[in-house]
Write a protein that holds these residues in place. Sequence first.
Motif, PDB file in Angstrom:
ATOM      1  N   PHE A  74      10.837  38.981 -59.295  1.00 54.03           N
ATOM      2  CA  PHE A  74      11.526  37.712 -59.302  1.00 54.03           C
ATOM      3  C   PHE A  74      12.117  37.532 -60.693  1.00 54.03           C
ATOM      4  O   PHE A  74      11.707  38.184 -61.649  1.00 54.03           O
ATOM      5  CB  PHE A  74      10.568  36.556 -58.999  1.00 54.03           C
ATOM      6  N   ARG A  75      13.068  36.632 -60.818  1.00 55.96           N
ATOM      7  CA  ARG A  75      13.619  36.343 -62.132  1.00 55.96           C
ATOM      8  C   ARG A  75      13.961  34.865 -62.241  1.00 55.96           C
ATOM      9  O   ARG A  75      14.188  34.187 -61.244  1.00 55.96           O
ATOM     10  CB  ARG A  75      14.857  37.192 -62.414  1.00 55.96           C
ATOM     11  N   GLN A  76      13.966  34.398 -63.478  1.00 58.19           N
ATOM     12  CA  GLN A  76      14.356  33.020 -63.727  1.00 58.19           C
ATOM     13  C   GLN A  76      15.143  32.961 -65.026  1.00 58.19           C
ATOM     14  O   GLN A  76      14.639  33.337 -66.086  1.00 58.19           O
ATOM     15  CB  GLN A  76      13.146  32.091 -63.805  1.00 58.19           C
ATOM     16  N   ALA A  77      16.359  32.512 -64.897  1.00 58.70           N
ATOM     17  CA  ALA A  77      17.228  32.328 -66.054  1.00 58.70           C
ATOM     18  C   ALA A  77      17.057  30.913 -66.585  1.00 58.70           C
ATOM     19  O   ALA A  77      16.677  30.008 -65.834  1.00 58.70           O
ATOM     20  CB  ALA A  77      18.673  32.585 -65.661  1.00 58.70           C
ATOM     21  N   ARG A 102      13.984  29.846 -59.929  1.00 60.50           N
ATOM     22  CA  ARG A 102      13.486  31.207 -59.756  1.00 60.50           C
ATOM     23  C   ARG A 102      14.198  31.866 -58.575  1.00 60.50           C
ATOM     24  O   ARG A 102      14.456  31.235 -57.561  1.00 60.50           O
ATOM     25  CB  ARG A 102      11.988  31.176 -59.508  1.00 60.50           C
ATOM     26  N   GLU A 103      14.467  33.135 -58.721  1.00 58.34           N
ATOM     27  CA  GLU A 103      15.184  33.885 -57.688  1.00 58.34           C
ATOM     28  C   GLU A 103      14.424  35.156 -57.355  1.00 58.34           C
ATOM     29  O   GLU A 103      13.999  35.890 -58.255  1.00 58.34           O
ATOM     30  CB  GLU A 103      16.589  34.245 -58.200  1.00 58.34           C
ATOM     31  N   GLY A 104      14.254  35.426 -56.073  1.00 58.09           N
ATOM     32  CA  GLY A 104      13.693  36.689 -55.667  1.00 58.09           C
ATOM     33  C   GLY A 104      14.707  37.791 -55.878  1.00 58.09           C
ATOM     34  O   GLY A 104      15.865  37.639 -55.507  1.00 58.09           O
ATOM     35  N   VAL A 105      14.306  38.895 -56.487  1.00 58.90           N
ATOM     36  CA  VAL A 105      15.220  39.987 -56.798  1.00 58.90           C
ATOM     37  C   VAL A 105      15.063  41.127 -55.798  1.00 58.90           C
ATOM     38  O   VAL A 105      16.040  41.598 -55.212  1.00 58.90           O
ATOM     39  CB  VAL A 105      14.976  40.505 -58.225  1.00 58.90           C
ATOM     40  N   ALA A 106      13.835  41.598 -55.626  1.00 61.01           N
ATOM     41  CA  ALA A 106      13.586  42.716 -54.710  1.00 61.01           C
ATOM     42  C   ALA A 106      12.107  42.749 -54.377  1.00 61.01           C
ATOM     43  O   ALA A 106      11.277  42.278 -55.155  1.00 61.01           O
ATOM     44  CB  ALA A 106      14.017  44.040 -55.336  1.00 61.01           C
ATOM     45  N   MET A 117      14.165  36.039 -67.390  1.00 65.18           N
ATOM     46  CA  MET A 117      12.801  36.547 -67.469  1.00 65.18           C
ATOM     47  C   MET A 117      12.496  37.136 -66.100  1.00 65.18           C
ATOM     48  O   MET A 117      12.679  36.463 -65.081  1.00 65.18           O
ATOM     49  CB  MET A 117      11.829  35.426 -67.806  1.00 65.18           C
ATOM     50  N   TYR A 118      12.031  38.357 -66.097  1.00 67.77           N
ATOM     51  CA  TYR A 118      11.715  39.047 -64.853  1.00 67.77           C
ATOM     52  C   TYR A 118      10.201  39.100 -64.675  1.00 67.77           C
ATOM     53  O   TYR A 118       9.480  39.524 -65.576  1.00 67.77           O
ATOM     54  CB  TYR A 118      12.305  40.457 -64.866  1.00 67.77           C
ATOM     55  N   PHE A 167       9.227  34.855 -49.000  1.00 71.92           N
ATOM     56  CA  PHE A 167       8.807  35.150 -50.366  1.00 71.92           C
ATOM     57  C   PHE A 167       9.823  34.661 -51.385  1.00 71.92           C
ATOM     58  O   PHE A 167       9.463  34.203 -52.465  1.00 71.92           O
ATOM     59  CB  PHE A 167       8.570  36.645 -50.528  1.00 71.92           C
ATOM     60  N   SER A 168      11.086  34.794 -51.058  1.00 69.61           N
ATOM     61  CA  SER A 168      12.126  34.333 -51.979  1.00 69.61           C
ATOM     62  C   SER A 168      11.991  32.850 -52.252  1.00 69.61           C
ATOM     63  O   SER A 168      12.226  32.380 -53.363  1.00 69.61           O
ATOM     64  CB  SER A 168      13.515  34.634 -51.414  1.00 69.61           C
ATOM     65  N   LYS A 169      11.599  32.104 -51.227  1.00 69.15           N
ATOM     66  CA  LYS A 169      11.522  30.650 -51.361  1.00 69.15           C
ATOM     67  C   LYS A 169      10.194  30.195 -51.951  1.00 69.15           C
ATOM     68  O   LYS A 169      10.162  29.310 -52.815  1.00 69.15           O
ATOM     69  CB  LYS A 169      11.728  29.994 -49.995  1.00 69.15           C
ATOM     70  N   TYR A 170       9.085  30.787 -51.503  1.00 67.35           N
ATOM     71  CA  TYR A 170       7.762  30.295 -51.878  1.00 67.35           C
ATOM     72  C   TYR A 170       7.035  31.152 -52.897  1.00 67.35           C
ATOM     73  O   TYR A 170       6.009  30.749 -53.435  1.00 67.35           O
ATOM     74  CB  TYR A 170       6.900  30.146 -50.629  1.00 67.35           C
ATOM     75  N   GLY A 171       7.546  32.324 -53.179  1.00 67.28           N
ATOM     76  CA  GLY A 171       6.876  33.167 -54.146  1.00 67.28           C
ATOM     77  C   GLY A 171       5.699  33.910 -53.539  1.00 67.28           C
ATOM     78  O   GLY A 171       5.525  33.955 -52.331  1.00 67.28           O
ATOM     79  N   MET A 172       4.890  34.514 -54.420  1.00 64.63           N
ATOM     80  CA  MET A 172       3.757  35.316 -53.984  1.00 64.63           C
ATOM     81  C   MET A 172       2.469  34.817 -54.635  1.00 64.63           C
ATOM     82  O   MET A 172       2.487  33.917 -55.465  1.00 64.63           O
ATOM     83  CB  MET A 172       4.017  36.787 -54.329  1.00 64.63           C
ATOM     84  N   ASP A 173       1.333  35.411 -54.248  1.00 60.99           N
ATOM     85  CA  ASP A 173       0.024  34.954 -54.723  1.00 60.99           C
ATOM     86  C   ASP A 173      -0.193  35.188 -56.211  1.00 60.99           C
ATOM     87  O   ASP A 173      -0.734  34.337 -56.912  1.00 60.99           O
ATOM     88  CB  ASP A 173      -1.082  35.699 -53.963  1.00 60.99           C
ATOM     89  N   TYR A 174       0.140  36.385 -56.653  1.00 58.87           N
ATOM     90  CA  TYR A 174      -0.197  36.801 -58.013  1.00 58.87           C
ATOM     91  C   TYR A 174       1.074  37.045 -58.830  1.00 58.87           C
ATOM     92  O   TYR A 174       2.053  37.557 -58.311  1.00 58.87           O
ATOM     93  CB  TYR A 174      -1.030  38.086 -57.983  1.00 58.87           C
ATOM     94  N   TRP A 175       0.989  36.694 -60.098  1.00 56.34           N
ATOM     95  CA  TRP A 175       2.159  36.791 -60.970  1.00 56.34           C
ATOM     96  C   TRP A 175       1.812  37.398 -62.323  1.00 56.34           C
ATOM     97  O   TRP A 175       0.737  37.148 -62.872  1.00 56.34           O
ATOM     98  CB  TRP A 175       2.759  35.398 -61.225  1.00 56.34           C
ATOM     99  N   GLY A 176       2.741  38.188 -62.847  1.00 50.62           N
ATOM    100  CA  GLY A 176       2.622  38.630 -64.219  1.00 50.62           C
ATOM    101  C   GLY A 176       3.215  37.601 -65.154  1.00 50.62           C
ATOM    102  O   GLY A 176       3.710  36.557 -64.713  1.00 50.62           O
ATOM    103  N   LYS A 177       3.190  37.906 -66.444  1.00 49.25           N
ATOM    104  CA  LYS A 177       3.695  36.960 -67.437  1.00 49.25           C
ATOM    105  C   LYS A 177       5.174  37.143 -67.725  1.00 49.25           C
ATOM    106  O   LYS A 177       5.789  36.313 -68.400  1.00 49.25           O
ATOM    107  CB  LYS A 177       2.885  37.088 -68.729  1.00 49.25           C
ATOM    108  N   GLY A 178       5.735  38.215 -67.236  1.00 50.28           N
ATOM    109  CA  GLY A 178       7.175  38.401 -67.349  1.00 50.28           C
ATOM    110  C   GLY A 178       7.612  39.310 -68.474  1.00 50.28           C
ATOM    111  O   GLY A 178       6.898  39.528 -69.455  1.00 50.28           O
TER     112      GLY A 178
END
Length: 126
Positions: A37-40, A45-49, A93-94, A108-119
């Motif tokens: 995901f990325r956020q400018a 936030r936008e789902g990328v792949a 930030m990716y 997933f694009s709309k709601y995101g996922m369970d776990y996230w990195g710091k980018g």
Amino acid sequence: QVQLVESGGGSVQAGGSLSLVCAASGDTYSIMSIGWFRQAPGKEREGVAAIWTAGGKTYYADSVLGRSTISQDKAKNMLYLQMDSLKPEDTAMYYCAADRRIMGWVYFSKYGMDYWGKGTLVNISS
């Protein structure tokens, strides 16, 4: 729990390439879907792949389709995003994200996922 650590971001000129890497650890056996995901600044936030860990089905946002390739090394618990023909609008930030479910790309694009990195920060100059 799953821990995700991104690397590979940086500053490149438009037209260049970057390869992002995500290292997963912890309960990686539970990951069914994983992606980027990325956020400018100032943008949502936008789902990328994304890729389904079993079967390898991939999804891409229209904004990166044809310019990016998502891949995984399940043995090493690594996720990759190769980005080519980079544009200034790719600056963001990716984030690497993972989920225990298999859901549609729209979900997933709309709601995101369970776990996230710091980018990891990607900056593309014109």
